[in-house]
Design an enzyme around this catalytic site. Structure first.
Site, PDB file in Angstrom:
ATOM      1  N   ASP A  62       6.865   4.931  -2.420  1.00 57.70           N
ATOM      2  CA  ASP A  62       6.457   3.921  -1.446  1.00 57.70           C
ATOM      3  C   ASP A  62       7.056   4.219  -0.067  1.00 57.70           C
ATOM      4  OD1 ASP A  62       6.259   3.139  -4.117  1.00 57.70           O
ATOM      5  OD2 ASP A  62       6.358   1.017  -3.634  1.00 57.70           O
ATOM      6  N   ASP A 107       1.640   1.656  -1.324  1.00 56.74           N
ATOM      7  CA  ASP A 107       2.527   0.810  -0.522  1.00 56.74           C
ATOM      8  C   ASP A 107       2.910   1.495   0.787  1.00 56.74           C
ATOM      9  OD1 ASP A 107       2.318  -1.176  -2.373  1.00 56.74           O
ATOM     10  OD2 ASP A 107       4.448  -1.312  -2.829  1.00 56.74           O
ATOM     11  N   ASN A 142       0.082  -2.295  -4.544  1.00 57.84           N
ATOM     12  CA  ASN A 142      -0.170  -3.737  -4.496  1.00 57.84           C
ATOM     13  C   ASN A 142      -0.155  -4.281  -3.070  1.00 57.84           C
ATOM     14  OD1 ASN A 142       2.767  -3.192  -4.759  1.00 57.84           O
ATOM     15  ND2 ASN A 142       2.978  -5.417  -4.650  1.00 57.84           N
ATOM     16  N   HIS A 143       0.581  -3.643  -2.168  1.00 58.95           N
ATOM     17  CA  HIS A 143       0.627  -4.152  -0.796  1.00 58.95           C
ATOM     18  C   HIS A 143      -0.654  -3.843  -0.026  1.00 58.95           C
ATOM     19  CE1 HIS A 143       4.745  -5.795  -0.463  1.00 58.95           C
ATOM     20  NE2 HIS A 143       4.912  -5.046  -1.548  1.00 58.95           N
ATOM     21  N   HIS A 242       0.271   3.134  -9.167  1.00 61.31           N
ATOM     22  CA  HIS A 242       1.358   2.456  -8.459  1.00 61.31           C
ATOM     23  C   HIS A 242       2.226   1.628  -9.401  1.00 61.31           C
ATOM     24  CE1 HIS A 242       3.501   0.727  -5.084  1.00 61.31           C
ATOM     25  NE2 HIS A 242       3.281  -0.482  -5.571  1.00 61.31           N
TER      26      HIS A 242
END
Length: 414
Positions: A62, A107, A142-143, A242
């Site tokens: 990330d 991310d 997820n971001h 991820h």
């Protein structure tokens, strides 16, 4: 689309050149980067899911909006020339790794103020890599999903400011194109986006509006930089994701997941459509922590999931910060590569994973001890010093919202 005003010139027969100039003007103003005048063909609308094993494979965790630390990791992996190389510059976008295939585990967004510059830089570097027979392939985290969904809990004030700046330059580019009567008039991404956000400080309204316009489904930044990224990528005997995979994900189909998420980001399901099921919720492929948190993982279940993907020997994941550095569990079936690199979430020591010999040789490349001290002594940004704990989130945009309007989402830990 409304026709150009009748008093607008037809660009003296050069509408394509005017459009290209406007795009280059915006790109350079936002990122300081020029893209090739003869760009490669646009990527397939459906992201790649399966690739053969390359001679050298690298994985980077990330990045979270921290361009300087990301450049350090890219140099550590040998993807960029060393900062001390003759003729190299701190902002060089020249790929130096030949046929290496590099996977970045998602991310890219949130927690830092270099999000757009990082997206532009990685895309420009991927073009350079392709020209030399290599590849740089970020996947979605997820971001990214949160931002396309309009969930800005982990955005920083610096991140909002960066998107406000982008919006100003993007509007200038639209104005240039509108002065050219020979062009199809471009879509205005700001139409329909709220201008006021009650409960949030007024000084952040423009940044939030700009971010929504850029990153919502079919937004110009989402479509250009995120829509063609895979959610799951299988390279040789390594599965990159991820968060992680469970049996139901594999049964549903990895290619199907990639295609549906891509369609959603491109706005094929509508600008206000919810994210697909398999990227939402605690057990989603971008949220799962079952195989990345702690050292007592369910190895038997992991083996079962891995066995459903022909030839897969390991699952490589980001998402969960490994304070001790890149590590593996379950007999190296699970490899965790998120070292908390960004100054926005730990300022971790840069490390990258390298896989050679068609998957037979796996090692961690870590920062030279002579340089490691500088990361330990630097202080993370105050707005995101502590990693969030289970429960209510008070980080990023949540810090900008009045107490009675704290934003909530699918999971309290990101």
């Amino acid at each position: 689309m409304a026709p150009a005003s009748p008093d607008v010139r037809a660009c003296a027969g050069l509408p394509a050149a005017v459009s290209a100039f406007a795009d280059a003007f915006v790109d350079f103003s936002v990122s300081g980067i020029f893209f090739p005048t003869n760009p490669p063909p646009p990527p397939s609308p459906t992201p790649t899911t399966f690739l053969p094993s390359p001679s050298r494979l690298v994985a980077i965790g990330d990045l979270h909006g921290d361009l300087p630390k990301s450049l350090t990791a890219l140099r550590l992996a040998g993807l960029l020339p060393s900062a001390n190389s003759p003729g190299s510059s701190a902002s060089s976008t020249s790929w130096s790794a030949g046929p290496t295939l590099a996977v970045q585990l998602g991310d890219i967004l949130d927690r830092g103020g270099d999000e757009l510059r990082l997206l532009y830089f990685l895309r420009r570097l991927s073009i350079s890599a392709a020209a030399q027979g290599g590849a740089l392939l970020p996947i979605l985290g997820n971001h990214e999903v949160m931002n396309v969904s309009g969930d800005f809990r982990f955005v920083t004030p610096q991140g909002l400011q960066e998107f406000s700046g982008w919006a100003g330059w993007y509007r200038a580019g639209l104005a240039i194109k509108r002065r050219c009567g020979g062009l199809e008039q471009p879509k205005n991404p700001f139409l329909g986006v709220p201008k006021a956000f009650p409960g949030i400080k007024r000084e952040f309204w423009d940044g939030i509006r700009s971010r929504l316009a850029a990153l919502r489904p079919d937004g110009p930044i989402a479509r250009r930089f995120l829509a063609d990224l895979p959610t799951v990528l299988v390279v040789g005997d390594s599965v990159f994701v991820h968060g992680g995979l469970l049996e139901a994900n594999v049964e549903y189909g990895l290619e199907r997941i990639n295609a549906e998420v891509s369609d959603w980001i491109r706005g094929e399901r509508g600008n206000n459509a919810r994210a697909p099921e398999y990227v939402c919720g605690r057990d989603a492929v971008v949220w799962l922590r079952r195989f990345s948190e702690g050292f007592n993982c369910d190895c038997q279940r992991l083996q079962g999931v891995r066995g459903m993907i022909p030839g897969a020997k390991r699952m490589v994941m980001g998402h969960t910060i490994q304070s001790e550095g890149i590590n593996a569990v379950c007999g190296a079936q699970a490899v965790r590569v998120d070292v908390g690199l960004s100054r926005g979430c730990g300022n971790g020591l840069p490390e990258v994973l390298e896989i050679n010999g068609g998957g037979s040789e796996v090692r961690v490349i870590t920062t030279d001890p002579a340089e490691a001290w500088q990361y330990r002594k630097q202080k993370p940004d105050k707005a995101a010093t502590a990693l969030e704990k289970k429960g209510e989130v008070k980080d990023g945009l949540a810090l900008l919202v009045r107490e009675s309007h704290v934003l909530k989402g699918v999971e309290a830990k990101a």
